[in-house]
Design a protein around this motif. Sequence first.
Motif, PDB file in Angstrom:
ATOM      1  N   TRP A   1      41.107  22.259  24.780  1.00 55.66           N
ATOM      2  CA  TRP A   1      40.191  22.619  25.709  1.00 55.66           C
ATOM      3  C   TRP A   1      40.677  24.102  26.348  1.00 55.66           C
ATOM      4  CZ3 TRP A   1      39.428  24.438  30.861  1.00 55.66           C
ATOM      5  CH2 TRP A   1      38.296  24.228  31.314  1.00 55.66           C
ATOM      6  N   LEU A   2      39.475  25.004  26.375  1.00 49.11           N
ATOM      7  CA  LEU A   2      40.032  26.605  27.010  1.00 49.11           C
ATOM      8  C   LEU A   2      38.696  27.067  27.525  1.00 49.11           C
ATOM      9  CD1 LEU A   2      41.913  28.755  26.781  1.00 49.11           C
ATOM     10  CD2 LEU A   2      40.855  29.496  24.435  1.00 49.11           C
ATOM     11  N   ASP A   3      39.194  27.609  28.671  1.00 54.90           N
ATOM     12  CA  ASP A   3      38.072  28.465  29.560  1.00 54.90           C
ATOM     13  C   ASP A   3      38.648  29.915  29.656  1.00 54.90           C
ATOM     14  OD1 ASP A   3      36.167  29.266  31.002  1.00 54.90           O
ATOM     15  OD2 ASP A   3      36.329  27.955  32.668  1.00 54.90           O
ATOM     16  N   LEU A   4      37.719  30.556  29.155  1.00 53.55           N
ATOM     17  CA  LEU A   4      38.136  32.233  29.335  1.00 53.55           C
ATOM     18  C   LEU A   4      36.939  33.048  29.938  1.00 53.55           C
ATOM     19  CD1 LEU A   4      39.494  32.790  25.752  1.00 53.55           C
ATOM     20  CD2 LEU A   4      40.884  32.993  27.943  1.00 53.55           C
ATOM     21  N   LYS A   5      36.245  32.241  30.726  1.00 55.72           N
ATOM     22  CA  LYS A   5      35.172  32.975  31.206  1.00 55.72           C
ATOM     23  C   LYS A   5      35.812  33.972  32.300  1.00 55.72           C
ATOM     24  CE  LYS A   5      32.662  29.609  33.152  1.00 55.72           C
ATOM     25  NZ  LYS A   5      33.421  28.572  32.849  1.00 55.72           N
ATOM     26  N   ASP A   6      34.729  34.980  32.630  1.00 57.87           N
ATOM     27  CA  ASP A   6      34.886  36.155  33.748  1.00 57.87           C
ATOM     28  C   ASP A   6      36.377  36.630  33.480  1.00 57.87           C
ATOM     29  OD1 ASP A   6      32.529  35.331  34.760  1.00 57.87           O
ATOM     30  OD2 ASP A   6      33.570  34.279  36.493  1.00 57.87           O
ATOM     31  N   ASN A   7      36.479  37.114  32.439  1.00 57.47           N
ATOM     32  CA  ASN A   7      37.801  37.876  31.695  1.00 57.47           C
ATOM     33  C   ASN A   7      37.032  39.258  30.969  1.00 57.47           C
ATOM     34  OD1 ASN A   7      40.586  36.785  32.275  1.00 57.47           O
ATOM     35  ND2 ASN A   7      39.116  34.964  31.840  1.00 57.47           N
TER      36      ASN A   7
ATOM     37  N   LEU B   1      48.024  26.116  39.147  1.00 62.51           N
ATOM     38  CA  LEU B   1      48.456  27.204  39.764  1.00 62.51           C
ATOM     39  C   LEU B   1      47.179  28.063  40.055  1.00 62.51           C
ATOM     40  CD1 LEU B   1      51.339  27.798  37.009  1.00 62.51           C
ATOM     41  CD2 LEU B   1      51.580  27.572  39.538  1.00 62.51           C
ATOM     42  N   SER B   2      45.826  27.522  40.242  1.00 58.44           N
ATOM     43  CA  SER B   2      44.945  28.177  40.430  1.00 58.44           C
ATOM     44  C   SER B   2      44.968  28.937  41.821  1.00 58.44           C
ATOM     45  CB  SER B   2      43.702  27.539  40.280  1.00 58.44           C
ATOM     46  OG  SER B   2      43.751  26.106  41.042  1.00 58.44           O
ATOM     47  N   CYS B   3      44.138  29.843  41.973  1.00 59.61           N
ATOM     48  CA  CYS B   3      43.663  30.438  43.137  1.00 59.61           C
ATOM     49  C   CYS B   3      45.141  30.958  44.041  1.00 59.61           C
ATOM     50  CB  CYS B   3      43.146  29.643  43.984  1.00 59.61           C
ATOM     51  SG  CYS B   3      41.560  28.870  43.642  1.00 59.61           S
ATOM     52  N   ASN B   4      45.711  31.845  42.995  1.00 60.39           N
ATOM     53  CA  ASN B   4      47.127  32.444  43.644  1.00 60.39           C
ATOM     54  C   ASN B   4      46.805  33.959  43.190  1.00 60.39           C
ATOM     55  OD1 ASN B   4      49.018  30.569  44.925  1.00 60.39           O
ATOM     56  ND2 ASN B   4      48.429  29.375  42.890  1.00 60.39           N
ATOM     57  N   ASN B   5      48.133  34.640  43.517  1.00 58.60           N
ATOM     58  CA  ASN B   5      47.956  36.100  43.104  1.00 58.60           C
ATOM     59  C   ASN B   5      49.059  36.472  42.040  1.00 58.60           C
ATOM     60  OD1 ASN B   5      46.209  36.888  45.128  1.00 58.60           O
ATOM     61  ND2 ASN B   5      47.729  36.567  46.691  1.00 58.60           N
ATOM     62  N   ILE B   6      49.124  35.608  41.209  1.00 58.61           N
ATOM     63  CA  ILE B   6      49.930  35.695  39.790  1.00 58.61           C
ATOM     64  C   ILE B   6      49.375  36.799  38.868  1.00 58.61           C
ATOM     65  CG2 ILE B   6      51.141  34.584  37.933  1.00 58.61           C
ATOM     66  CD1 ILE B   6      50.803  32.032  39.536  1.00 58.61           C
ATOM     67  N   ILE B   7      50.096  37.821  38.733  1.00 59.29           N
ATOM     68  CA  ILE B   7      50.041  38.886  37.839  1.00 59.29           C
ATOM     69  C   ILE B   7      50.395  38.516  36.337  1.00 59.29           C
ATOM     70  CG2 ILE B   7      50.273  41.387  37.193  1.00 59.29           C
ATOM     71  CD1 ILE B   7      50.667  41.753  40.301  1.00 59.29           C
ATOM     72  N   SER B   8      51.469  38.133  36.130  1.00 58.90           N
ATOM     73  CA  SER B   8      52.116  37.809  34.648  1.00 58.90           C
ATOM     74  C   SER B   8      52.738  36.502  34.685  1.00 58.90           C
ATOM     75  CB  SER B   8      52.845  38.847  34.274  1.00 58.90           C
ATOM     76  OG  SER B   8      53.806  39.075  34.970  1.00 58.90           O
ATOM     77  N   LEU B   9      52.981  36.010  33.578  1.00 57.19           N
ATOM     78  CA  LEU B   9      53.910  34.851  33.336  1.00 57.19           C
ATOM     79  C   LEU B   9      55.232  35.247  32.835  1.00 57.19           C
ATOM     80  CD1 LEU B   9      51.408  32.172  31.856  1.00 57.19           C
ATOM     81  CD2 LEU B   9      51.901  32.461  34.155  1.00 57.19           C
TER      82      LEU B   9
ATOM     83  N   ASP C   1      46.531  24.920  34.789  1.00 60.84           N
ATOM     84  CA  ASP C   1      45.144  25.427  35.409  1.00 60.84           C
ATOM     85  C   ASP C   1      45.798  27.116  35.824  1.00 60.84           C
ATOM     86  OD1 ASP C   1      43.166  26.453  36.168  1.00 60.84           O
ATOM     87  OD2 ASP C   1      42.547  24.535  37.459  1.00 60.84           O
ATOM     88  N   LEU C   2      45.280  28.149  35.290  1.00 58.57           N
ATOM     89  CA  LEU C   2      45.891  29.336  35.851  1.00 58.57           C
ATOM     90  C   LEU C   2      44.525  30.236  36.221  1.00 58.57           C
ATOM     91  CD1 LEU C   2      48.512  30.138  33.226  1.00 58.57           C
ATOM     92  CD2 LEU C   2      48.841  30.123  36.062  1.00 58.57           C
ATOM     93  N   SER C   3      43.434  29.252  36.686  1.00 53.63           N
ATOM     94  CA  SER C   3      42.364  29.914  36.940  1.00 53.63           C
ATOM     95  C   SER C   3      42.427  30.812  38.231  1.00 53.63           C
ATOM     96  CB  SER C   3      41.117  29.051  36.964  1.00 53.63           C
ATOM     97  OG  SER C   3      41.275  28.197  38.015  1.00 53.63           O
ATOM     98  N   LYS C   4      41.546  31.893  38.329  1.00 51.92           N
ATOM     99  CA  LYS C   4      41.336  32.742  39.844  1.00 51.92           C
ATOM    100  C   LYS C   4      42.652  33.275  40.059  1.00 51.92           C
ATOM    101  CE  LYS C   4      37.442  30.256  41.291  1.00 51.92           C
ATOM    102  NZ  LYS C   4      36.761  29.160  42.554  1.00 51.92           N
ATOM    103  N   ASN C   5      43.365  33.876  39.248  1.00 49.53           N
ATOM    104  CA  ASN C   5      44.643  34.712  39.369  1.00 49.53           C
ATOM    105  C   ASN C   5      44.406  36.065  38.903  1.00 49.53           C
ATOM    106  OD1 ASN C   5      47.227  33.086  40.245  1.00 49.53           O
ATOM    107  ND2 ASN C   5      46.113  31.728  39.009  1.00 49.53           N
ATOM    108  N   GLN C   6      45.429  36.995  38.999  1.00 53.50           N
ATOM    109  CA  GLN C   6      45.334  38.296  38.524  1.00 53.50           C
ATOM    110  C   GLN C   6      46.201  38.647  37.168  1.00 53.50           C
ATOM    111  OE1 GLN C   6      43.628  40.543  40.559  1.00 53.50           O
ATOM    112  NE2 GLN C   6      43.094  38.799  41.792  1.00 53.50           N
ATOM    113  N   LEU C   7      46.059  37.685  36.247  1.00 53.40           N
ATOM    114  CA  LEU C   7      46.605  37.896  34.997  1.00 53.40           C
ATOM    115  C   LEU C   7      46.102  38.878  34.295  1.00 53.40           C
ATOM    116  CD1 LEU C   7      47.092  33.883  33.980  1.00 53.40           C
ATOM    117  CD2 LEU C   7      48.977  35.777  34.741  1.00 53.40           C
TER     118      LEU C   7
ATOM    119  N   ASN D   1      38.397  33.560  35.023  1.00 54.90           N
ATOM    120  CA  ASN D   1      38.347  34.624  36.425  1.00 54.90           C
ATOM    121  C   ASN D   1      40.077  35.091  36.335  1.00 54.90           C
ATOM    122  OD1 ASN D   1      37.532  36.334  38.263  1.00 54.90           O
ATOM    123  ND2 ASN D   1      37.388  34.429  39.900  1.00 54.90           N
ATOM    124  N   ASN D   2      40.339  35.660  35.489  1.00 54.29           N
ATOM    125  CA  ASN D   2      41.417  36.888  35.672  1.00 54.29           C
ATOM    126  C   ASN D   2      41.178  37.969  35.040  1.00 54.29           C
ATOM    127  OD1 ASN D   2      44.359  35.368  36.177  1.00 54.29           O
ATOM    128  ND2 ASN D   2      43.115  33.879  35.348  1.00 54.29           N
ATOM    129  N   LYS D   3      42.022  38.953  34.482  1.00 53.32           N
ATOM    130  CA  LYS D   3      42.018  40.200  34.098  1.00 53.32           C
ATOM    131  C   LYS D   3      42.564  40.408  32.470  1.00 53.32           C
ATOM    132  CE  LYS D   3      42.124  42.104  38.716  1.00 53.32           C
ATOM    133  NZ  LYS D   3      42.612  43.164  39.619  1.00 53.32           N
TER     134      LYS D   3
END
Length: 312
Positions: free
Chosen positions: A111-117, A45-53, A67-73, A93-95
């Motif tokens: 495996w977990l990636d939390l960079k750029d939050n 679900l990467s590279c979308n405009n998802i704010i919340s799940l 994969d929820l990278s590069k969203n607006q979570l 790369n979320n919020k």
Amino acid sequence: MSKNSKVLNLRDKISGNEVDLSLSNLTEVPVRELALFPKATVVDLSCNNIISLPPEFCNLTHLVKVDLSKNQLICLPDELGNLVNLQHLDLYNNKLTVLPVSFSQLRSLKWLDLKDNPLEAGLAKAAGDCLDEKQCKQCASKVLQHMRALQDEVDRAREKRLLKEKELERKKEARKREKAEEKEKRRKEYNAHMAALAAQEQQKKKNEEKKKKNGQAAGDKKVVVESAPKPRRSLIGLMFKLLLLLLLGLVGVAAVCRMTDLQREAVCVPVNVAVDDGLTWAKRQEVVVRQLLQNLSSAAKEFLESTQTSKN
């Protein structure tokens, strides 16, 4: 089907066990459509405009890689821990600032990636960098440890709160028992007081009845005592009347013998002699009384003079 017009047919996005929804301009996750394909364990679900799940996303327990990278979570649902089979999670790369406490329940996560939050300091320190496979695996392990520590704190706080609530409930029950005991005590005291008043009233009635009986007995006795002397009083009255008649008779005889022509008769001679003797005795007594009165007057006069002298 999804509200997003670009996802017209989810089946076209599935390849084997993977669903590719990246770059689809999504603002929300098509949870209902994904639930129809339980064999699709990998979702991109990467590279979308998802704010919340939505919370329903956490019911997709068949997911293994997301994969929820590069969203607006800005946050993740509290039920995230229900994804017990999740092994790979990309949140690059979320919020996000924090993770839900239930994150500690993702025991299969490797495996977990939390960079750029904009993570809070403690979580950012635990996450570290995720520049390669090894670091991302370390991130998953350390973040799980960090979240388990937070979970323990939450559990302790909950347990403390429950203990406090139980203590408050116990105190409340204790106060309720004390009030009930106090009420029962007052009720017993009231009953005892009323019983004492009833006993006093009963004793008062007994005393009044006893006094009434004693009064009747005394009245009967008095009647008996007072009725007994009546013959004596009648006898004394009769004797007094006879004596009075006798004196009147003697006075009448003396007057007849003294003032009529019968005074020279033999019958009146002793009567006249007795009258003369009585008059002579009375005159003598008159002289004595006068002398006594003079003596008393002199004595009184001397007493008054001596009293006046002592006052001066």
